[in-house]
Scaffold this motif. Structure first.
Motif, PDB file in Angstrom:
ATOM      1  N   SER A 205      56.475  49.716   1.413  1.00 38.31           N
ATOM      2  CA  SER A 205      56.300  48.931   0.195  1.00 38.31           C
ATOM      3  C   SER A 205      54.854  49.008  -0.279  1.00 38.31           C
ATOM      4  CB  SER A 205      56.670  47.473   0.481  1.00 38.31           C
ATOM      5  OG  SER A 205      56.193  46.620  -0.533  1.00 38.31           O
ATOM      6  N   VAL A 206      54.659  49.219  -1.593  1.00 37.59           N
ATOM      7  CA  VAL A 206      53.292  49.264  -2.105  1.00 37.59           C
ATOM      8  C   VAL A 206      52.638  47.884  -2.011  1.00 37.59           C
ATOM      9  CG1 VAL A 206      53.590  51.233  -3.633  1.00 37.59           C
ATOM     10  CG2 VAL A 206      54.119  48.970  -4.482  1.00 37.59           C
ATOM     11  N   ARG A 207      53.430  46.831  -2.136  1.00 41.78           N
ATOM     12  CA  ARG A 207      52.837  45.494  -2.008  1.00 41.78           C
ATOM     13  C   ARG A 207      52.333  45.263  -0.581  1.00 41.78           C
ATOM     14  NH1 ARG A 207      57.533  43.860  -5.115  1.00 41.78           N
ATOM     15  NH2 ARG A 207      56.944  43.628  -7.301  1.00 41.78           N
ATOM     16  N   HIS A 208      53.104  45.718   0.389  1.00 45.54           N
ATOM     17  CA  HIS A 208      52.653  45.583   1.771  1.00 45.54           C
ATOM     18  C   HIS A 208      51.391  46.397   1.991  1.00 45.54           C
ATOM     19  CE1 HIS A 208      53.204  44.915   6.123  1.00 45.54           C
ATOM     20  NE2 HIS A 208      52.706  46.134   6.242  1.00 45.54           N
ATOM     21  N   LEU A 209      51.364  47.621   1.490  1.00 43.78           N
ATOM     22  CA  LEU A 209      50.183  48.455   1.640  1.00 43.78           C
ATOM     23  C   LEU A 209      48.966  47.820   0.987  1.00 43.78           C
ATOM     24  CD1 LEU A 209      51.683  51.997   0.962  1.00 43.78           C
ATOM     25  CD2 LEU A 209      50.719  51.188   3.122  1.00 43.78           C
ATOM     26  N   ALA A 210      49.169  47.202  -0.176  1.00 44.26           N
ATOM     27  CA  ALA A 210      48.049  46.621  -0.907  1.00 44.26           C
ATOM     28  C   ALA A 210      47.301  45.596  -0.069  1.00 44.26           C
ATOM     29  CB  ALA A 210      48.546  45.982  -2.203  1.00 44.26           C
ATOM     30  N   LEU A 211      47.996  44.906   0.820  1.00 42.83           N
ATOM     31  CA  LEU A 211      47.380  43.842   1.610  1.00 42.83           C
ATOM     32  C   LEU A 211      47.118  44.237   3.059  1.00 42.83           C
ATOM     33  CD1 LEU A 211      49.494  40.795   0.377  1.00 42.83           C
ATOM     34  CD2 LEU A 211      47.317  41.638  -0.527  1.00 42.83           C
ATOM     35  N   ASN A 212      47.684  45.346   3.505  1.00 44.71           N
ATOM     36  CA  ASN A 212      47.626  45.644   4.943  1.00 44.71           C
ATOM     37  C   ASN A 212      47.182  47.048   5.296  1.00 44.71           C
ATOM     38  OD1 ASN A 212      48.785  43.074   6.162  1.00 44.71           O
ATOM     39  ND2 ASN A 212      50.400  43.615   4.703  1.00 44.71           N
ATOM     40  N   ALA A 213      46.920  47.899   4.324  1.00 44.18           N
ATOM     41  CA  ALA A 213      46.478  49.257   4.637  1.00 44.18           C
ATOM     42  C   ALA A 213      45.161  49.208   5.404  1.00 44.18           C
ATOM     43  CB  ALA A 213      46.303  50.065   3.350  1.00 44.18           C
ATOM     44  N   GLY A 214      45.006  50.133   6.337  1.00 47.09           N
ATOM     45  CA  GLY A 214      43.774  50.218   7.103  1.00 47.09           C
ATOM     46  C   GLY A 214      43.765  49.395   8.370  1.00 47.09           C
ATOM     47  N   LYS A 215      44.788  48.588   8.583  1.00 47.20           N
ATOM     48  CA  LYS A 215      44.874  47.800   9.809  1.00 47.20           C
ATOM     49  C   LYS A 215      45.659  48.581  10.865  1.00 47.20           C
ATOM     50  CE  LYS A 215      45.122  43.530   7.035  1.00 47.20           C
ATOM     51  NZ  LYS A 215      45.970  42.377   6.652  1.00 47.20           N
ATOM     52  N   ARG A 216      45.238  48.468  12.109  1.00 49.90           N
ATOM     53  CA  ARG A 216      46.027  49.033  13.203  1.00 49.90           C
ATOM     54  C   ARG A 216      47.209  48.122  13.479  1.00 49.90           C
ATOM     55  NH1 ARG A 216      43.646  49.332  18.305  1.00 49.90           N
ATOM     56  NH2 ARG A 216      41.918  47.930  17.818  1.00 49.90           N
ATOM     57  N   VAL A 217      48.384  48.694  13.706  1.00 54.13           N
ATOM     58  CA  VAL A 217      49.595  47.896  13.876  1.00 54.13           C
ATOM     59  C   VAL A 217      50.095  48.014  15.308  1.00 54.13           C
ATOM     60  CG1 VAL A 217      51.981  47.559  13.127  1.00 54.13           C
ATOM     61  CG2 VAL A 217      50.228  48.167  11.447  1.00 54.13           C
ATOM     62  N   VAL A 218      50.392  46.861  15.896  1.00 51.95           N
ATOM     63  CA  VAL A 218      50.997  46.781  17.224  1.00 51.95           C
ATOM     64  C   VAL A 218      52.237  45.906  17.109  1.00 51.95           C
ATOM     65  CG1 VAL A 218      50.698  46.041  19.611  1.00 51.95           C
ATOM     66  CG2 VAL A 218      48.757  47.002  18.362  1.00 51.95           C
TER      67      VAL A 218
ATOM     68  N   LEU B 232      35.038  44.154   5.194  1.00 51.77           N
ATOM     69  CA  LEU B 232      33.663  43.881   5.622  1.00 51.77           C
ATOM     70  C   LEU B 232      33.287  44.657   6.883  1.00 51.77           C
ATOM     71  CD1 LEU B 232      33.584  40.048   4.933  1.00 51.77           C
ATOM     72  CD2 LEU B 232      32.158  41.780   3.804  1.00 51.77           C
ATOM     73  N   GLY B 233      34.212  45.450   7.394  1.00 50.59           N
ATOM     74  CA  GLY B 233      33.894  46.341   8.504  1.00 50.59           C
ATOM     75  C   GLY B 233      34.587  46.049   9.810  1.00 50.59           C
ATOM     76  N   ALA B 234      35.349  44.956   9.908  1.00 48.14           N
ATOM     77  CA  ALA B 234      36.013  44.626  11.166  1.00 48.14           C
ATOM     78  C   ALA B 234      37.155  45.589  11.458  1.00 48.14           C
ATOM     79  CB  ALA B 234      36.540  43.193  11.131  1.00 48.14           C
ATOM     80  N   ASP B 235      37.418  45.781  12.734  1.00 49.24           N
ATOM     81  CA  ASP B 235      38.605  46.509  13.194  1.00 49.24           C
ATOM     82  C   ASP B 235      39.726  45.483  13.305  1.00 49.24           C
ATOM     83  OD1 ASP B 235      40.514  48.075  14.413  1.00 49.24           O
ATOM     84  OD2 ASP B 235      39.487  48.182  16.344  1.00 49.24           O
ATOM     85  N   VAL B 236      40.703  45.545  12.401  1.00 46.63           N
ATOM     86  CA  VAL B 236      41.762  44.543  12.340  1.00 46.63           C
ATOM     87  C   VAL B 236      43.028  45.108  12.964  1.00 46.63           C
ATOM     88  CG1 VAL B 236      43.169  43.077  10.849  1.00 46.63           C
ATOM     89  CG2 VAL B 236      40.763  43.501  10.287  1.00 46.63           C
ATOM     90  N   VAL B 237      43.527  44.396  13.975  1.00 50.64           N
ATOM     91  CA  VAL B 237      44.759  44.776  14.661  1.00 50.64           C
ATOM     92  C   VAL B 237      45.853  43.834  14.184  1.00 50.64           C
ATOM     93  CG1 VAL B 237      45.895  45.088  16.887  1.00 50.64           C
ATOM     94  CG2 VAL B 237      43.428  45.514  16.667  1.00 50.64           C
ATOM     95  N   ARG B 238      46.850  44.393  13.542  1.00 53.06           N
ATOM     96  CA  ARG B 238      47.929  43.593  12.966  1.00 53.06           C
ATOM     97  C   ARG B 238      49.119  43.559  13.923  1.00 53.06           C
ATOM     98  NH1 ARG B 238      50.010  41.230   8.591  1.00 53.06           N
ATOM     99  NH2 ARG B 238      52.197  41.613   8.100  1.00 53.06           N
ATOM    100  N   VAL B 239      49.520  42.368  14.326  1.00 61.70           N
ATOM    101  CA  VAL B 239      50.674  42.188  15.202  1.00 61.70           C
ATOM    102  C   VAL B 239      51.910  41.966  14.346  1.00 61.70           C
ATOM    103  CG1 VAL B 239      51.696  40.738  16.990  1.00 61.70           C
ATOM    104  CG2 VAL B 239      49.239  41.238  17.045  1.00 61.70           C
ATOM    105  N   GLU B 240      52.890  42.846  14.496  1.00 54.88           N
ATOM    106  CA  GLU B 240      54.148  42.733  13.759  1.00 54.88           C
ATOM    107  C   GLU B 240      55.304  42.639  14.741  1.00 54.88           C
ATOM    108  OE1 GLU B 240      54.581  45.781  10.823  1.00 54.88           O
ATOM    109  OE2 GLU B 240      52.741  45.233   9.748  1.00 54.88           O
ATOM    110  N   PRO B 241      56.446  42.077  14.299  1.00 58.65           N
ATOM    111  CA  PRO B 241      57.603  41.972  15.197  1.00 58.65           C
ATOM    112  C   PRO B 241      58.201  43.343  15.479  1.00 58.65           C
ATOM    113  CG  PRO B 241      58.199  41.298  12.978  1.00 58.65           C
ATOM    114  CD  PRO B 241      56.716  41.498  12.967  1.00 58.65           C
ATOM    115  N   PRO B 242      59.024  43.441  16.516  1.00 62.82           N
ATOM    116  CA  PRO B 242      59.682  44.722  16.800  1.00 62.82           C
ATOM    117  C   PRO B 242      60.417  45.251  15.570  1.00 62.82           C
ATOM    118  CG  PRO B 242      60.025  43.193  18.613  1.00 62.82           C
ATOM    119  CD  PRO B 242      59.365  42.411  17.519  1.00 62.82           C
ATOM    120  N   GLY B 243      60.214  46.512  15.270  1.00 64.77           N
ATOM    121  CA  GLY B 243      60.789  47.094  14.063  1.00 64.77           C
ATOM    122  C   GLY B 243      59.879  47.005  12.861  1.00 64.77           C
ATOM    123  N   GLY B 244      58.774  46.262  12.989  1.00 55.49           N
ATOM    124  CA  GLY B 244      57.816  46.157  11.895  1.00 55.49           C
ATOM    125  C   GLY B 244      58.087  44.984  10.976  1.00 55.49           C
ATOM    126  N   ASP B 245      57.102  44.653  10.170  1.00 55.77           N
ATOM    127  CA  ASP B 245      57.222  43.579   9.193  1.00 55.77           C
ATOM    128  C   ASP B 245      58.338  43.920   8.203  1.00 55.77           C
ATOM    129  OD1 ASP B 245      56.886  41.767   7.070  1.00 55.77           O
ATOM    130  OD2 ASP B 245      54.715  41.737   7.286  1.00 55.77           O
TER     131      ASP B 245
END
Length: 536
Positions: free
Chosen positions: A303-316, A277-290
């Motif tokens: 993982s394609v499943r991870h991408l399917a739900l999380n692509a386009g989010k900024r990761v910290v 819907l247009g929001a800038d989504v910042v995804r917080v993941e643990p050290p080393g990533g989800d």
């Protein structure tokens, strides 16, 4: 081509209207448009046709080895939630001075969104390994109780089955399909595991579960929800935001920042919808990533499943278990408009990251849980299949048959969508009043959004596939055996009779390559549904 429509998607419209009224919005304030097919170039006149064509029957039926319809209007329910989300998004844009005044979606686009992680895998070059012999849950005890179990750790899994006298070999073979059933929609548990439960009474199974840390619940036979819960609840937070929500942009949530700390399906879906819907989504993941980033099948290094739900989010990457990490999260949330998490019950309070201590004035603070507070302070694990079992949805999806949860993650997807709806309602309150809100939703509350009117749809075998027929069966077949001719013959004959025969998708790989879905699906490293709304 335009799809012939026998009736408007009334269930979806009713769901959208009920949700909007639940959060105090007048359903007539925003122009809403809804149809069955949307950009999918197929004649889809009803729920059964959408389930057949868009992969729901295929995924739901995987554990049975054949396409099986869901016995509830699930695609229409998802469409109703998306339509209500779109209406709130339009209201947010207008309250910020924007010019959007209408939203449009379809039941077919909603169905594709519901099966998006399976579509992503289907479009991936890396095949999934074949399943070992076995049978899916639920398990049946010696005294006739059909039950579901859940654990997220291999140690608890081993301890449970050891307590029931099962040797390590079948226990080890069962862990992988059990753990991956959320992504594969199959779960072939070794026959030895079923036999061990059949030899024990339900009380003995519960004792083994308590001793090992595993959650077990009976599968309710009554499809009626056990509690009348609102889909989501909003409570005001103190203080007024020191700044406005921001100026409108190309999409309804342009300029809005959302921080999410989520895992698995429910929470990531909420963030994904807000990003669409247009929001800038910042995804917080643990050290080393989800850790889910490394679960096959892969698209490159993810993982394609991870991408399917999380692509386009900024990761910290933030370690919220440390004081420094919690300060970093405070800083991130301090610059955001919404925060979403689906942590286990009590975790936010233990870490000092609950709404009372984390939320700055004006923040929309959303917790997407499994059970909310419906089952007390120490509930069972709040995951999809246990919620289906307890909520009656497992009985509703199989009318006339023994109840069993669908291995298509019904409540995970719907729970994420309901959470996002709550965030949108809170953001609308923020732009109107400057006040923040605590948003509570759960898998259990989301399960109650699904109407329990049974959908009984026969799936007919043809010479080369399967069909569902919308309209007069006798006018299509005239007493002939559907097996006598290929599907194409019956599709053409149905059209001449004024009915619609819809071939059932039996392989998602064919769906993702079908040009009739081209306007609804995108393709990059994986196949994904385009955002399901059009705004104007």
């Amino acid at each position: 081509m335009s799809a012939p429509v026998s009736a408007r998607p009334g269930t979806a419209e009713a769901v959208a209207t009920a949700l909007l009224r639940e959060v105090g919005e007048d359903p007539g304030q925003v122009r809403r448009e809804l149809d069955w097919s949307g950009p999918v170039e197929l004649p889809l006149p009803d729920e059964a046709a959408v389930q057949a064509a868009c992969g729901i029957m295929q995924v739901h039926g995987r554990s049975a080895g054949r396409p099986v319809p869901l016995g509830v209007p699930y695609a229409s329910t998802v469409a109703g939630v998306l339509l209500a989300q779109g209406a709130l998004a339009v209201a947010i844009d207008r309250a910020r001075g924007g010019r959007i005044d209408r939203v449009r979606t379809s039941v077919a686009q909603s169905a594709l969104l519901a099966v998006q992680q399976y579509l992503a895998v289907a479009g991936c070059a890396e095949p999934e390994p074949p399943a070992d012999p076995g049978a899916p849950p639920p398990l049946r005890t010696a005294d006739g109780v059909r039950c579901e179990l859940e654990t997220l750790t291999a140690e608890h899994w081993l301890a449970f089955w050891t307590a029931l006298g099962v040797e390590r070999g079948p226990v080890a073979r069962g862990w992988r399909p059990f753990q991956q059933r959320f992504g594969t929609a199959t779960c072939a548990l070794p026959f030895e595991l079923h036999a061990a439960v059949r030899a024990a009474g339900y009380a003995d199974v519960l004792d083994a579960a308590r001793a090992s840390g595993v959650s077990v619940l009976p599968v309710r036979t009554d499809p009626t929800p056990p509690l009348d819960l609102p889909a989501c609840e909003l409570a005001p937070l103190p203080g007024i935001a020191p700044r406005p929500l921001g100026a409108p942009g190309a999409l309804p949530l342009s300029g809005i920042v959302v921080v999410e700390s989520t895992r698995r399906v429910q929470g990531p879906v909420a963030g994904q919808v807000l990003r669409m819907l247009g929001a800038d989504v910042v995804r917080v993941e643990p050290p080393g990533g989800d850790p889910m980033r490394g679960v096959p099948p892969m698209a490159g290094d993810c993982s394609v499943r991870h991408l399917a739900l999380n692509a386009g989010k900024r990761v910290v990457e933030v370690d919220i278990r440390t004081a420094a990490g919690r300060r970093e999260l405070h800083e991130l949330v301090g610059g955001a408009d919404a925060f979403v998490h689906n942590w286990a019950p009590g975790k936010a309070a233990r870490l000092g990251l609950d709404a009372a201590r984390l939320a700055p004035p004006g923040l929309s603070y959303a917790w997407a849980s499994g059970w909310g507070d419906a089952l007390g302070p120490e509930p069972p694990l709040g995951t999809d299949f246990l919620v289906q079992a307890h909520s009656g949805l497992a009985a509703a999806v199989r009318p006339g048959r023994p109840p069993a949860p669908s291995l298509l993650t019904l409540t995970d997807v719907l729970g994420g969508l309901v959470c996002a709806f709550g965030v949108l309602a809170a953001l609308l309150r923020r732009v109107r009043t400057g006040s923040g809100s605590a948003v509570d939703s759960s898998l259990l509350s989301a399960s109650g959004v699904v109407p329990r009117a049974p959908l009984r749809t026969p799936v007919l075998r043809t010479a080369d596939g399967h069909l569902v027929v919308s309209g007069d069966h006798d006018a299509v077949f005239g007493g002939a055996d559907p097996l006598a001719e290929p599907s194409r013959h019956w599709v053409e004959r149905a059209a001449r009779a004024g009915a619609v025969a819809t071939p059932v998708c039996t392989d998602l790989r064919e769906l993702v390559d079908d040009p009739r879905f081209g306007a609804a699906l995108g393709r990059g490293r994986y196949v994904f549904p385009h955002p399901p709304w059009e705004f104007g």
